[in-house]
Design a protein around this motif. Structure first.
Motif, PDB file in Angstrom:
ATOM      1  N   THR A  33     -12.861  -0.780  -3.801  1.00  0.00           N
ATOM      2  CA  THR A  33     -11.572  -1.044  -4.444  1.00  0.00           C
ATOM      3  C   THR A  33     -11.736  -0.981  -5.954  1.00  0.00           C
ATOM      4  O   THR A  33     -12.632  -1.624  -6.515  1.00  0.00           O
ATOM      5  CB  THR A  33     -11.013  -2.421  -4.043  1.00  0.00           C
ATOM      6  OG1 THR A  33     -10.779  -2.442  -2.630  1.00  0.00           O
ATOM      7  CG2 THR A  33      -9.694  -2.701  -4.759  1.00  0.00           C
ATOM      8  N   GLN A  54      -7.532   1.656  -3.428  1.00  0.00           N
ATOM      9  CA  GLN A  54      -8.531   1.488  -2.382  1.00  0.00           C
ATOM     10  C   GLN A  54      -9.057   2.875  -2.046  1.00  0.00           C
ATOM     11  O   GLN A  54      -8.271   3.789  -1.779  1.00  0.00           O
ATOM     12  CB  GLN A  54      -7.921   0.818  -1.155  1.00  0.00           C
ATOM     13  CG  GLN A  54      -7.549  -0.641  -1.392  1.00  0.00           C
ATOM     14  CD  GLN A  54      -6.891  -1.273  -0.183  1.00  0.00           C
ATOM     15  OE1 GLN A  54      -6.371  -0.589   0.692  1.00  0.00           O
ATOM     16  NE2 GLN A  54      -6.907  -2.592  -0.131  1.00  0.00           N
ATOM     17  N   ALA A  58     -16.187   2.255   1.668  1.00  0.00           N
ATOM     18  CA  ALA A  58     -14.978   1.658   1.106  1.00  0.00           C
ATOM     19  C   ALA A  58     -15.268   0.968  -0.224  1.00  0.00           C
ATOM     20  O   ALA A  58     -16.287   0.291  -0.382  1.00  0.00           O
ATOM     21  CB  ALA A  58     -14.381   0.659   2.090  1.00  0.00           C
ATOM     22  N   ARG A  66     -12.453   5.525  -0.423  1.00  0.00           N
ATOM     23  CA  ARG A  66     -13.709   5.744   0.292  1.00  0.00           C
ATOM     24  C   ARG A  66     -14.424   6.858  -0.451  1.00  0.00           C
ATOM     25  O   ARG A  66     -13.813   7.890  -0.793  1.00  0.00           O
ATOM     26  CB  ARG A  66     -13.473   6.121   1.755  1.00  0.00           C
ATOM     27  CG  ARG A  66     -12.786   5.035   2.572  1.00  0.00           C
ATOM     28  CD  ARG A  66     -12.770   5.380   4.061  1.00  0.00           C
ATOM     29  NE  ARG A  66     -14.128   5.366   4.605  1.00  0.00           N
ATOM     30  CZ  ARG A  66     -14.749   4.272   5.056  1.00  0.00           C
ATOM     31  NH1 ARG A  66     -14.150   3.094   5.023  1.00  0.00           N
ATOM     32  NH2 ARG A  66     -15.974   4.354   5.541  1.00  0.00           N
ATOM     33  N   SER A 121       0.831  -1.200   0.000  1.00  0.00           N
ATOM     34  CA  SER A 121       0.000   0.000   0.000  1.00  0.00           C
ATOM     35  C   SER A 121       0.866   1.251   0.000  1.00  0.00           C
ATOM     36  O   SER A 121       1.860   1.334   0.731  1.00  0.00           O
ATOM     37  CB  SER A 121      -0.906   0.029   1.234  1.00  0.00           C
ATOM     38  OG  SER A 121      -1.776  -1.076   1.245  1.00  0.00           O
ATOM     39  N   THR A 172      -2.048   6.869   2.477  1.00  0.00           N
ATOM     40  CA  THR A 172      -3.488   7.117   2.532  1.00  0.00           C
ATOM     41  C   THR A 172      -3.725   8.615   2.513  1.00  0.00           C
ATOM     42  O   THR A 172      -3.143   9.356   3.309  1.00  0.00           O
ATOM     43  CB  THR A 172      -4.097   6.507   3.808  1.00  0.00           C
ATOM     44  OG1 THR A 172      -3.868   5.102   3.805  1.00  0.00           O
ATOM     45  CG2 THR A 172      -5.592   6.786   3.877  1.00  0.00           C
TER      46      THR A 172
END
Length: 203
Positions: A62, A184, A60, A186, A49, A52
Motif C-alpha cells: 500500500t 493498493q 501486495a 501488487r 476502492s 482494480t
C-alpha cells in the motif's frame, strides 16, 4: 451556535438601549466569520476502492499519503509497462487549497526510465486511466481542484498516460466528493496491479 445567538441578542440590546456600548457588533461579526472558516473542507476516515487494474502477480503493498494529504501526482519508472510507482501528495487545507508536498515510498523494480506525472497546480487526483492485462501497462491521471470536485463531479484535467501500448484500455469512474489518498498495489520487478483508494471530503 448558542454562543453566537446569545452574542447576537446582546448586540441587539446594546444597539437598542445603550447606543454608546460599541464593539459588540464587531465581536459577533468576527465570531460568525470564524465559524465559516471552521466549517471548511476536511478529509474523513471513510474510504472507497476504485477499480482494480492488472493481474495477480507480485506482492501486495500500500502506497499511502500522510494524514491530511491527498494525491497530486505519481512518479516512478516506465517502459513497456509501469516498472515502479509512487504517489506524490499535498496537504489539503480547509479552503480547498493544497500546501506542502510529500512523496510515498515506491512499489516495483528498477527497469525502464524515470517519470513524474503531476496534476496542474492546485488540482488533486480523483481517478486513474491507462492500459492493463497481466500487469499495469500504462497509467495516467484524472485531476480536479477539491472545490470543483465537490460541486460538479467533473474532472478538470486528464494527463497523458505513461508506459506502453499493450493490454486493454481502462478508466476509473471517479466518485464525487472523494479524492485519491492511497494506492493498493501488487508488484515485483514491475507493477502487476493497482487499485486507487479515495477518501471522502466533507464540505
Amino acid at each position: 451556535m448558542n454562543r453566537m445567538l446569545r452574542s447576537a441578542s446582546l448586540a441587539g440590546v446594546c444597539v437598542a438601549v445603550l447606543s454608546g456600548c460599541g464593539g459588540m457588533e464587531e465581536q459577533v461579526r468576527d465570531e460568525l466569520e470564524l465559524g465559516q472558516v471552521e466549517s471548511g473542507l476536511t478529509l474523513t476516515g471513510f474510504t472507497v476502492s476504485l477499480g482494480t487494474h492488472g493481474g495477480t502477480g507480485g506482492t501486495a503493498v500500500t502506497l499511502g499519503c500522510p494524514a491530511g494529504y491527498v494525491a497530486v501526482g505519481i512518479f516512478g519508472r516506465e517502459a513497456d509497462n509501469i516498472d515502479q510507482l509512487g504517489l506524490r501528495c499535498a496537504y489539503l487545507y480547509s479552503t480547498g487549497a493544497l500546501g506542502a508536498s510529500a512523496n510515498t515510498g515506491t512499489a516495483g523494480g528498477m527497469g525502464g526510465s524515470s517519470f513524474a506525472l503531476n496534476c496542474p497546480l492546485g488540482q488533486a487526483v480523483v481517478g486513474f486511466h491507462g492500459r492493463d492485462a497481466a500487469r499495469v501497462d500504462a497509467l495516467g491521471l484524472y485531476c480536479s481542484t477539491p472545490t470543483n470536485w465537490l460541486s460538479t463531479n467533473s474532472p478538470q484535467y486528464t494527463t497523458v498516460a505513461v508506459g506502453g501500448t499493450g493490454g486493454i484500455a481502462f478508466a476509473d469512474a471517479p466518485i464525487r466528493s472523494h479524492l485519491v489518498t492511497a494506492i493498493q498495489a501488487r508488484a515485483g520487478a514491475r507493477v502487476d496491479q493497482i487499485r486507487g483508494i479515495v477518501s471522502l471530503v466533507n464540505p
